[in-house]
Design a protein around this motif. Structure first.
Motif, PDB file in Angstrom:
ATOM      1  N   ILE A  84      10.904   4.887   1.442  1.00 62.19           N
ATOM      2  CA  ILE A  84      10.530   5.034   0.065  1.00 62.19           C
ATOM      3  C   ILE A  84      10.600   3.764  -0.581  1.00 62.19           C
ATOM      4  O   ILE A  84       9.980   3.463  -1.617  1.00 62.19           O
ATOM      5  N   TRP A  90       9.195   1.234   0.429  1.00 59.94           N
ATOM      6  CA  TRP A  90       8.000   0.578   0.582  1.00 59.94           C
ATOM      7  C   TRP A  90       7.047   0.949  -0.667  1.00 59.94           C
ATOM      8  O   TRP A  90       5.932   0.465  -0.711  1.00 59.94           O
ATOM      9  N   GLU A  91       7.393   1.920  -1.116  1.00 57.91           N
ATOM     10  CA  GLU A  91       6.592   2.333  -2.466  1.00 57.91           C
ATOM     11  C   GLU A  91       5.166   2.971  -2.043  1.00 57.91           C
ATOM     12  O   GLU A  91       4.020   2.436  -2.646  1.00 57.91           O
ATOM     13  N   SER A 105       1.799   5.076  -1.428  1.00 55.24           N
ATOM     14  CA  SER A 105       1.047   6.105  -2.011  1.00 55.24           C
ATOM     15  C   SER A 105       1.345   7.535  -1.119  1.00 55.24           C
ATOM     16  O   SER A 105       1.242   7.050   0.143  1.00 55.24           O
TER      17      SER A 105
END
Length: 427
Positions: A307, A309-310, A312
């Motif tokens: 999470i 790492w963000e 997509s």
């Protein structure tokens, strides 16, 4: 404990220890060397993993499959598939693929597909002028749909690990991806048959003959409609559906095809019991393995890391594909589902990915591991039935790896393939 758990597991797998025993031994080693927990907790967790009412569906579906895979049922499906495509170039190969898709609706298992109609089709293809290694490789690729087209044992286990999905919704979600995989393998077979000149000398049967063959095979194929339809309309639960499937299989085998005798039942029940015992042993060991991971907070650590790492949703799914394909090289689908789904499913849900879509991606990825060395079970099942070295079969697999990889990418990038049928069916 995790620093002992994973090295011990991979070492035992490399030594050829069966997956269930490798997981259980690695858990015992981790507890013995790096914790103060009593060894009895491993046994407790293994039994806890099996103490589940929905899990009763697994042995009953296995028993129904054993009953339905008698000679008459298998021959009916093979004849139907051959009547549709046997006259085309590469027709026997096409019949192999289509019969696997039909049989998937009965067995729910890739290994059963390969060992049942797949073995018979290999012999037919060899007599028809196909190279035996190619026939074996095609059987391996076509058997992938076994756990994807409902009913599916792997989907039942998945639904027990992820509360966001149900067995019924997963059964519906697997239909279109299973048909897509079948279509991609058919395309690969058509291209190879054209290049190698695998021609068919059989004429197309008259429509009346096709209708007669289809009518004869209809009772066997009706099983999947009975199971999925009954679950969809709330007539029975998945566990009840598995029991109904057993009685339906007995009725069809004894009174429709008349290929099943009372004297056959003890042997059928014994085979189903041995298969069920092996599956349940894997599930129990996987539960103990997952317990160690939870105690060590491995799922939470991985979830927080991913999470952070963000990513997509698309990048996350591609990353998951790579992870699961690598995991599938060394682990069978059932323990893979029990170990990885509690870690990855909550992350995918937090990213807004449809749970049914993610479930199908996980199941397809782990099932593809059955076709790849060094642990690929389908390779060893087929090699033993056709007396070929596994390496000989693997050399014929690259075109099918491309076809299966293309299907996986389409399933990943087109969520509607997995979500449309569950949505319109009310799931």
């Amino acid at each position: 404990m995790a620093e002992i758990l994973f090295p011990a597991l991979f070492l035992l797998l490399a030594l050829g220890i069966p997956v269930a025993f490798a997981m259980a031994i690695s858990v015992f080693a981790a507890i013995s060397l790096a914790s103060s927990y009593p060894h009895l907790v491993v046994v407790k967790e293994m039994f806890s993993g099996l103490d589940s009412f929905p899990l009763l569906a697994v042995p009953f579906f296995i028993l129904a499959s054993e009953i339905m895979t008698g000679g008459a049922v298998t021959l009916a499906i093979l004849r139907l598939a051959q009547s549709f495509v046997g006259h085309m170039r590469g027709g026997l190969g096409h019949a192999n693929v289509i019969s696997s898709a039909m049989f998937a609706g009965i067995s729910g298992s890739a290994l059963a597909d390969a060992a049942g109609p797949g073995t018979m089709m290999i012999r037919m293809m060899e007599k028809g002028g196909y190279d035996r290694p190619y026939a074996g490789a095609l059987t391996i690729a076509s058997a992938v749909v076994g756990p994807i087209i409902p009913p599916s044992i792997t989907m039942i286990i998945y639904a027990m690990q992820d509360q966001e999905v149900s067995v019924g919704s997963l059964f519906m979600a697997g239909v279109l991806p299973g048909l897509l995989i079948t279509a991609m393998v058919l395309i690969a077979n058509a291209r190879i048959s054209r290049r190698r000149n695998y021609a068919s000398g059989a004429p197309m049967p008259p429509l009346a003959e096709i209708a007669r063959i289809a009518l004869y095979a209809l009772p066997a194929l009706f099983l999947v409609i009975l199971i999925v339809g009954g679950i969809r309309f709330g007539i029975f639960t998945p566990t009840e559906a598995s029991v109904i499937a057993v009685f339906y299989a007995l009725f069809v085998g004894m009174f429709v095809y008349r290929s099943l005798r009372l004297a056959d039942l003890p042997g059928i029940v014994l085979r189903a019991a041995l298969t069920s015992g092996a599956v349940l042993l894997i599930l129990g060991a996987a539960r103990a393995f997952a317990w160690v991971l939870i105690i060590e907070s491995v799922p939470q650590f991985l979830a927080e890391t991913i999470i952070a790492w963000e990513l997509s949703p698309i990048v996350f799914l591609l990353t998951v594909n790579v992870l699961l394909l690598g995991f599938g090289l060394f682990m069978d689908p059932l323990p893979g589902v029990m170990i990885l789904v509690p870690i990855l499913a909550p992350i995918s849900f937090a990213l807004g990915i449809d749970p049914n879509h993610f479930a199908v991606i996980v199941i397809v990825n782990l099932t593809l591991g059955l076709t790849t060395p060094p642990v690929g079970s389908l390779i060893f099942v087929v090699s033993s039935t056709v007396s070929l070295k596994p390496s000989t079969l693997v050399r014929e697999m690259p075109p099918f790896f491309l076809a299966l990889g293309a299907a996986l990418l389409l399933i990943t990038f087109v969520p509607a393939l997995s979500t449309w049928l569950p949505r319109i069916s009310g799931f």
